[in-house]
Design an enzyme around this catalytic site. Sequence first.
Site, PDB file in Angstrom:
ATOM      1  N   PHE A   1      13.572 -20.025  41.809  1.00  0.00           N
ATOM      2  CA  PHE A   1      14.676 -19.887  40.839  1.00  0.00           C
ATOM      3  C   PHE A   1      14.369 -20.795  39.653  1.00  0.00           C
ATOM      4  CE2 PHE A   1      18.492 -20.833  38.559  1.00  0.00           C
ATOM      5  CZ  PHE A   1      19.055 -19.577  38.414  1.00  0.00           C
TER       6      PHE A   1
ATOM      7  N   ASP B   1       9.214 -27.871  38.143  1.00  0.00           N
ATOM      8  CA  ASP B   1      10.601 -27.627  37.735  1.00  0.00           C
ATOM      9  C   ASP B   1      11.502 -28.505  38.592  1.00  0.00           C
ATOM     10  OD1 ASP B   1      13.174 -26.790  37.284  1.00  0.00           O
ATOM     11  OD2 ASP B   1      12.729 -24.643  37.325  1.00  0.00           O
TER      12      ASP B   1
ATOM     13  N   LYS C   1      20.149 -30.008  34.053  1.00  0.00           N
ATOM     14  CA  LYS C   1      21.308 -30.301  34.889  1.00  0.00           C
ATOM     15  C   LYS C   1      21.807 -31.746  34.744  1.00  0.00           C
ATOM     16  CE  LYS C   1      21.300 -26.318  37.801  1.00  0.00           C
ATOM     17  NZ  LYS C   1      20.125 -25.524  38.143  1.00  0.00           N
TER      18      LYS C   1
HETATM   19  C1  LIG Z   1      19.586 -24.368  37.450  1.00  0.00           C
HETATM   20  C2  LIG Z   1      18.113 -24.257  37.410  1.00  0.00           C
HETATM   21  C3  LIG Z   1      17.457 -23.717  36.300  1.00  0.00           C
HETATM   22  C4  LIG Z   1      18.194 -23.118  35.126  1.00  0.00           C
HETATM   23  O1  LIG Z   1      19.051 -24.010  34.526  1.00  0.00           O
HETATM   24  P1  LIG Z   1      20.236 -23.464  33.565  1.00  0.00           P
HETATM   25  O2  LIG Z   1      20.762 -24.696  32.908  1.00  0.00           O
HETATM   26  O3  LIG Z   1      21.229 -22.790  34.436  1.00  0.00           O
HETATM   27  O4  LIG Z   1      19.602 -22.514  32.602  1.00  0.00           O
HETATM   28  C5  LIG Z   1      16.078 -23.722  36.308  1.00  0.00           C
HETATM   29  N1  LIG Z   1      15.380 -24.205  37.353  1.00  0.00           N
HETATM   30  C6  LIG Z   1      15.972 -24.725  38.444  1.00  0.00           C
HETATM   31  C7  LIG Z   1      15.151 -25.268  39.560  1.00  0.00           C
HETATM   32  C8  LIG Z   1      17.360 -24.751  38.524  1.00  0.00           C
HETATM   33  O5  LIG Z   1      17.968 -25.231  39.608  1.00  0.00           O
END
Ligand SMILES: *Cc1c(COP(=O)(O)O)cnc(C)c1O
Length: 406
Positions: free
Chosen positions: A147, A232, A261
Amino acid sequence: MTAPVRTRSSADLIRAEEPVLAHNYHPLPVVVARAEGSWVEDVEGRRYLDLLAGYSALNFGHRHPALIEAAHAQLDRLTLTSRAFHNDRLAEFAARLAALTGLDMVLPMNTGAEAVESGIKVARKWAYDVKGVPADRATIVVAAENFHGRTTTIVSFSTDETARQGFGPFTPGFRIVPYNDLAALEAAVDETTAAVLIEPIQGEAGVIIPDTGYLAGVRELTRREGCLFIADEIQSGLGRTGRTLAVEHESVVPDVLLLGKALGGGIVPVSAVVARRDVLGVLRPGEHGSTFGGNPLSAAVGTAVVELLETGQFQQRAAELGAVLRGGLSALVGRGVVGFRSRGLWAGVDVDPALGSGREVSERLMREGILVKDTHGSTIRLAPPLTITAGELTQALTALEEVLRA
Ligand SMILES: *Cc1c(COP(=O)(O)O)cnc(C)c1O
């Protein structure tokens, strides 16, 4: 003309959303009106322990005093300049974030998906300018069940059909391999590979923790093959797992780190690509940008977030309370829980499917005053604020035990 909506109750507010709000979410039926620390309160004044913490956007709890103070002070002085001009907050934010993560340079963005998109663009540019990949031939290797966000390019390499169906045509240039499989990764990497992009722990997939040695193996492989390792850490980073970064559990430093986040302190969207100078240095004026990225309000809040993490106390809390969480969940295995994975204050809990879906368990927990979110099937995810107390955590675990027994 219709009369203005003057609804008050949770049920009325939920009904009022239906005709006017896109149905791209299926929220639990709770309407939050205020929050403090680990607790949220709905419009009827019912209180809930927040064990989701905005998918880790609220690592420091709701309205952490130091973050609220930083935001207020900045609101009173300067909020936005655009990057057409310099602002007096950005240098400190970038320097302290780079120092915190052990990297050199920062590209400030807003949402997580934008950080991922920016990381992809930087990796491609690096592949053409530095590695010498022929034009438009760069590939990026990603993991199945990933994700990374919701943009057209990012869903192009998702393996979740719900996220993809109806949104093609998709961006080419991605290769998908199984997660936690170094041999498959090695087979997919070749001279066109710009980068390997993975989550050090797959959050949305259900808090999937790779085998010890996988992240170090990805580091070794990417170094040997001459491609970038993009981690990520938008959900796993910034204290969640008991370290500043999840890659630290294997003493790994990626070439490119994606943060988001919690970087916005639960107040504003703040994300960043953090990388070595020889990588992020490929960008020249005009090649990439963001109107809001690096704005003074975001920089002030982001700096205050970095300041909290510089103390190490949140990472330590996550590690210590992570042991409490792990102990509590271990005691539930065989008593409604079929298995779980946890690191720090982050857990994916597989509930016995006979007891209900993850959604049903989440609804039952909500009625007991605990907010969690299901991921897939009968898995629920726990990610309390790192400020939660041992007592609150125990209270949540007791509620989970009762819900699973009922
Ligand atoms: C939440 C998330 C994203 C995307 O972040 P948004 O601020 O919702 O666009 C990307 N990578 C990971 C691992 C995430 O948990």
